[in-house]
Scaffold this motif. Sequence first.
Motif, mmCIF file in Angstrom:
data_model
loop_
_atom_site.group_PDB
_atom_site.id
_atom_site.type_symbol
_atom_site.label_atom_id
_atom_site.label_comp_id
_atom_site.label_asym_id
_atom_site.label_seq_id
_atom_site.Cartn_x
_atom_site.Cartn_y
_atom_site.Cartn_z
ATOM 1 N N VAL A 70 0.849 -1.195 0.000
ATOM 2 C CA VAL A 70 0.000 0.000 0.000
ATOM 3 C C VAL A 70 0.888 1.249 0.000
ATOM 4 O O VAL A 70 2.094 1.179 0.281
ATOM 5 C CB VAL A 70 -0.944 0.037 1.221
ATOM 6 N N ALA A 71 0.274 2.384 -0.308
ATOM 7 C CA ALA A 71 1.011 3.645 -0.324
ATOM 8 C C ALA A 71 0.113 4.779 0.159
ATOM 9 O O ALA A 71 -1.119 4.707 0.065
ATOM 10 C CB ALA A 71 1.521 3.949 -1.734
ATOM 11 N N LEU A 72 0.744 5.807 0.679
ATOM 12 C CA LEU A 72 0.038 6.990 1.195
ATOM 13 C C LEU A 72 0.817 8.240 0.808
ATOM 14 O O LEU A 72 2.044 8.278 0.916
ATOM 15 C CB LEU A 72 -0.068 6.916 2.727
ATOM 16 N N ARG A 73 0.102 9.254 0.332
ATOM 17 C CA ARG A 73 0.675 10.577 0.089
ATOM 18 C C ARG A 73 -0.282 11.604 0.683
ATOM 19 O O ARG A 73 -1.499 11.518 0.476
ATOM 20 C CB ARG A 73 0.873 10.839 -1.405
ATOM 21 N N ALA A 74 0.278 12.558 1.410
ATOM 22 C CA ALA A 74 -0.555 13.579 2.029
ATOM 23 C C ALA A 74 0.266 14.847 2.220
ATOM 24 O O ALA A 74 1.505 14.807 2.249
ATOM 25 C CB ALA A 74 -1.103 13.095 3.372
ATOM 26 N N VAL A 119 -10.351 -0.035 6.124
ATOM 27 C CA VAL A 119 -9.090 -0.025 5.401
ATOM 28 C C VAL A 119 -8.210 -1.185 5.855
ATOM 29 O O VAL A 119 -8.290 -1.645 6.995
ATOM 30 C CB VAL A 119 -8.328 1.309 5.589
ATOM 31 N N SER A 120 -7.364 -1.670 4.947
ATOM 32 C CA SER A 120 -6.517 -2.823 5.237
ATOM 33 C C SER A 120 -5.526 -2.483 6.351
ATOM 34 O O SER A 120 -5.208 -1.320 6.597
ATOM 35 C CB SER A 120 -5.754 -3.246 3.980
ATOM 36 N N SER A 121 -5.007 -3.523 6.997
ATOM 37 C CA SER A 121 -4.148 -3.309 8.158
ATOM 38 C C SER A 121 -2.875 -2.524 7.844
ATOM 39 O O SER A 121 -2.525 -1.615 8.589
ATOM 40 C CB SER A 121 -3.812 -4.652 8.794
ATOM 41 N N PRO A 122 -2.119 -2.834 6.774
ATOM 42 C CA PRO A 122 -0.915 -2.022 6.532
ATOM 43 C C PRO A 122 -1.226 -0.570 6.231
ATOM 44 O O PRO A 122 -0.506 0.328 6.675
ATOM 45 C CB PRO A 122 -0.237 -2.732 5.343
ATOM 46 N N LEU A 123 -2.304 -0.297 5.513
ATOM 47 C CA LEU A 123 -2.681 1.090 5.253
ATOM 48 C C LEU A 123 -3.167 1.752 6.532
ATOM 49 O O LEU A 123 -2.881 2.930 6.782
ATOM 50 C CB LEU A 123 -3.760 1.165 4.166
ATOM 51 N N ALA A 124 -3.880 1.003 7.361
ATOM 52 C CA ALA A 124 -4.334 1.545 8.644
ATOM 53 C C ALA A 124 -3.149 1.967 9.501
ATOM 54 O O ALA A 124 -3.205 2.991 10.198
ATOM 55 C CB ALA A 124 -5.182 0.513 9.380
ATOM 56 N N LEU A 125 -2.063 1.199 9.453
ATOM 57 C CA LEU A 125 -0.890 1.543 10.253
ATOM 58 C C LEU A 125 -0.219 2.811 9.723
ATOM 59 O O LEU A 125 0.232 3.648 10.506
ATOM 60 C CB LEU A 125 0.100 0.377 10.262
ATOM 61 N N LEU A 126 -0.168 2.976 8.407
ATOM 62 C CA LEU A 126 0.374 4.214 7.847
ATOM 63 C C LEU A 126 -0.473 5.418 8.263
ATOM 64 O O LEU A 126 0.052 6.461 8.655
ATOM 65 C CB LEU A 126 0.418 4.132 6.318
ATOM 66 N N LEU A 127 -1.788 5.278 8.154
ATOM 67 C CA LEU A 127 -2.677 6.369 8.563
ATOM 68 C C LEU A 127 -2.530 6.663 10.051
ATOM 69 O O LEU A 127 -2.576 7.821 10.478
ATOM 70 C CB LEU A 127 -4.126 6.012 8.235
ATOM 71 N N ASP A 128 -2.335 5.627 10.839
ATOM 72 C CA ASP A 128 -2.181 5.795 12.275
ATOM 73 C C ASP A 128 -0.933 6.611 12.612
ATOM 74 O O ASP A 128 -0.873 7.270 13.654
ATOM 75 C CB ASP A 128 -2.104 4.422 12.953
#
Length: 321
Positions: A70-74, A119-128
């Motif tokens: 997963v990936a996150l940009r903000a 949301v999936s667990s790895p994405l949830a951890l990034l958001l967290d």
Amino acid sequence: MSERVPDPELHGAVREPRIDSPPVHPSSVRRITCLDIDRPDGVGGMVALHGRAWDFAIDAHRWPSVREAVALRATVDYHGGRTLTTVETSPVVPELAALVGHSAIAGFRGRVADVAAHVSSPLALLLDDVPMGTLISGHAVSAARELHGDTGAVGTGYVPVGDQCAGYAEVGALITTIAVRGRSPVADGPVAPPVHDAFGRSPGPLAIHSMRRRRRIDRWIEDGAIRIDAMFRDTYGRADGVETVIHEYELSVVADEGTGVIREAVATPRVLPWSDCPGAVASAGRLVGTALRDVEEQVRGGFRGVETCTHLNDLLRSVTH
């Protein structure tokens, strides 16, 4: 590369970052996350967060395969109320658009749970990690002024509160120093060893005045017990190009396979910024007797004050993601 000599009375002696990643266990899962917190327009500009996370399934022969990536940009207007201005994820989660315009720190995790609990667990951890990533990015602002002499750097606007955690104990070295100096000192950590993810991959060089939070969580079953070995590391890119460690903790948890009740929970500090921070280490043991599914609630509700640490609390909660 150079390492600056700390004041032991203020910064303590916990300055031994791990120099390698442990080998994976057969028939296990390894989760890796990396969140870079950049300031592309300088310390007075916006914060750009770029995160990646992977779940690796490890077979009986220790051979890894990617189970999920997963990936996150903000972006966050750090000097304008720590407000989230954009957010994008892969896979796409349209509901997260509702977070834009609100604080990236206060109430952020609750809003994520409200709009995107699935949301999936790895994405949830990034958001967290977005709230704490935003908060620790203030280290770059302070360091630009204190360590690098940038007198034009904008302040963080952060006012330390006594007794909020072990490092900020009202009668401790940090708060006492702030009272005398009229401003907060800045921790200059040890040089960060180039630890990879055990599969031969490492993130690229850390940009100047950027922060990085890396996590590793291993989970496997052995002798009728769920075993979890986890760690996190926060680093800072100094103006001279050296990446330094600001926080680093390891955590070992053993829980009953049938009930999920924790039998052992031991935290090991590797790098801590203030001499009073080790006062929080024993708090991990308070999880003994708690079911893994209840760790999030217990830590959020009961782990406060000078016997705890905000960063360690995040590590404790990560075992439930």
